[in-house]
Design a protein around this motif. Sequence first.
Motif, short mmCIF file in Angstrom:
data_model
loop_
_atom_site.label_atom_id
_atom_site.label_comp_id
_atom_site.label_asym_id
_atom_site.label_seq_id
_atom_site.Cartn_x
_atom_site.Cartn_y
_atom_site.Cartn_z
N LYS A 67 107.72 15.80 31.05
CA LYS A 67 106.72 15.24 30.12
C LYS A 67 106.49 13.76 30.39
CE LYS A 67 107.02 18.32 26.23
NZ LYS A 67 105.88 18.43 25.36
N PHE A 68 107.58 13.01 30.66
CA PHE A 68 107.45 11.59 30.97
C PHE A 68 106.50 11.37 32.15
CE2 PHE A 68 112.06 10.62 29.46
CZ PHE A 68 111.62 10.53 28.14
N LEU A 69 106.61 12.25 33.16
CA LEU A 69 105.83 12.10 34.38
C LEU A 69 104.43 12.71 34.27
CD1 LEU A 69 108.62 12.89 36.99
CD2 LEU A 69 107.73 10.65 36.35
N GLY A 70 104.19 13.46 33.20
CA GLY A 70 102.88 14.08 33.03
C GLY A 70 102.67 15.30 33.91
N HIS A 71 103.75 15.94 34.33
CA HIS A 71 103.63 17.13 35.17
C HIS A 71 103.17 18.32 34.34
CE1 HIS A 71 106.63 15.47 38.35
NE2 HIS A 71 105.40 15.02 38.53
N SER A 72 102.40 19.20 34.96
CA SER A 72 101.90 20.38 34.25
C SER A 72 102.96 21.47 34.15
CB SER A 72 100.65 20.93 34.95
OG SER A 72 100.95 21.27 36.29
N ASN A 73 103.98 21.40 35.00
CA ASN A 73 105.07 22.37 34.91
C ASN A 73 106.36 21.74 35.42
OD1 ASN A 73 105.37 22.93 37.85
ND2 ASN A 73 103.29 23.74 37.61
N VAL A 74 107.45 22.32 34.98
CA VAL A 74 108.76 21.76 35.30
C VAL A 74 109.11 21.91 36.78
CG1 VAL A 74 110.21 23.76 34.78
CG2 VAL A 74 111.07 21.47 34.32
N GLU A 75 108.47 22.87 37.45
CA GLU A 75 108.74 23.05 38.89
C GLU A 75 108.32 21.81 39.69
OE1 GLU A 75 107.24 25.47 36.99
OE2 GLU A 75 108.96 26.82 36.94
N GLN A 76 107.23 21.17 39.27
CA GLN A 76 106.82 19.93 39.94
C GLN A 76 107.93 18.89 39.82
OE1 GLN A 76 102.92 19.49 37.81
NE2 GLN A 76 102.42 18.46 39.72
N THR A 77 108.49 18.78 38.64
CA THR A 77 109.55 17.81 38.39
C THR A 77 110.78 18.16 39.22
OG1 THR A 77 108.70 17.63 36.16
CG2 THR A 77 110.84 16.61 36.59
N GLN A 78 111.09 19.44 39.30
CA GLN A 78 112.24 19.89 40.09
C GLN A 78 112.05 19.48 41.55
OE1 GLN A 78 115.09 21.48 38.75
NE2 GLN A 78 115.86 20.82 40.73
N ASP A 79 110.82 19.61 42.05
CA ASP A 79 110.53 19.18 43.43
C ASP A 79 110.79 17.70 43.61
OD1 ASP A 79 109.81 21.75 44.17
OD2 ASP A 79 107.65 21.37 44.03
N TYR A 80 110.48 16.91 42.57
CA TYR A 80 110.70 15.46 42.65
C TYR A 80 112.18 15.13 42.77
CZ TYR A 80 106.10 13.42 41.74
OH TYR A 80 104.82 12.98 41.85
N ILE A 81 113.02 15.82 42.00
CA ILE A 81 114.43 15.44 41.96
C ILE A 81 115.27 16.16 43.01
CG2 ILE A 81 114.32 14.70 39.56
CD1 ILE A 81 115.76 17.23 38.77
N MET A 89 97.76 9.01 36.42
CA MET A 89 97.50 9.52 37.75
C MET A 89 96.56 10.71 37.65
SD MET A 89 101.09 9.35 39.79
CE MET A 89 100.25 9.82 41.27
N LYS A 90 95.72 10.86 38.62
CA LYS A 90 94.78 11.97 38.64
C LYS A 90 95.48 13.30 38.89
CE LYS A 90 90.56 9.69 40.03
NZ LYS A 90 89.44 9.73 40.96
N LYS A 91 96.61 13.29 39.61
CA LYS A 91 97.26 14.53 39.99
C LYS A 91 98.08 15.15 38.87
CE LYS A 91 99.68 13.68 43.60
NZ LYS A 91 100.37 13.45 44.85
N THR A 92 98.35 14.41 37.82
CA THR A 92 99.18 14.93 36.74
C THR A 92 98.32 15.58 35.67
OG1 THR A 92 99.17 12.81 35.62
CG2 THR A 92 101.02 13.24 37.09
N ALA A 93 98.94 16.46 34.88
CA ALA A 93 98.22 17.19 33.85
C ALA A 93 97.80 16.27 32.70
CB ALA A 93 99.08 18.33 33.32
N ASP A 94 98.64 15.35 32.34
CA ASP A 94 98.39 14.46 31.22
C ASP A 94 98.36 13.01 31.68
OD1 ASP A 94 98.60 16.59 29.36
OD2 ASP A 94 100.77 16.40 29.34
N THR A 95 97.66 12.20 30.89
CA THR A 95 97.75 10.76 31.11
C THR A 95 99.03 10.30 30.44
OG1 THR A 95 95.36 10.56 31.08
CG2 THR A 95 96.62 8.56 30.67
N VAL A 96 99.84 9.59 31.18
CA VAL A 96 101.11 9.12 30.64
C VAL A 96 101.20 7.61 30.79
CG1 VAL A 96 102.38 11.26 31.03
CG2 VAL A 96 102.31 9.57 32.83
N GLY A 97 101.91 7.01 29.88
CA GLY A 97 102.13 5.58 29.94
C GLY A 97 103.59 5.29 30.16
N VAL A 98 103.85 4.08 30.49
CA VAL A 98 105.23 3.64 30.72
C VAL A 98 105.46 2.42 29.85
CG1 VAL A 98 106.85 2.74 32.42
CG2 VAL A 98 105.17 4.45 33.10
N PRO A 99 106.52 2.43 29.03
CA PRO A 99 106.80 1.25 28.22
C PRO A 99 107.11 0.06 29.11
CG PRO A 99 108.43 3.00 27.81
CD PRO A 99 107.49 3.49 28.86
N LEU A 100 106.65 -1.10 28.70
CA LEU A 100 106.87 -2.30 29.49
C LEU A 100 108.08 -3.07 28.99
CD1 LEU A 100 103.22 -3.65 29.77
CD2 LEU A 100 104.51 -2.38 31.49
#
Length: 131
Positions: free
Chosen positions: A100-114, A1-12
């Motif tokens: 890290k799984f989601l490629g967020h640049s900070n944990v606060e983004q992840t906290q907002d998700y959950i 995703m363009k909005k995330t800090a890192d390019t991340v993959g998902v195992p299939l």
Amino acid sequence: MKKTADTVGVPLIPEAKQILGHYEEGDGEEWGFPISEGIDPGDEEALHRRKCQRNSAANRHLKELAGQAGIENRVTFHLSRNAAAWKLYQNVGDIYKVSKFLGHSNVEQTQDYIDGFVDESRDEDFIAAME
């Protein structure tokens, strides 16, 4: 995703690999992801516009389906990413790993998700302790 800090993959899972294998073995006339059909793979802007158009259409359909099902909450395609984050958090128990799984640049983004998902995993223990 363009909005995330890192390019991340998902195992299939094996079923997804099998489906994608169909397109690897095909004659090149079928698209594994028809959203890209007719667009030069190198044209990132055109791919982004198409993705936004299709995402909007999916959200309109989800809103209609939610209404038919009597769901009053806002339902969007992106909600599935939030729900996946919540499920990962429930299973892993480490918000930093989920981030890290989601490629967020900070944990606060992840906290907002959950945030907003109700953790009912300890309800039974709480009720038993109060008896």
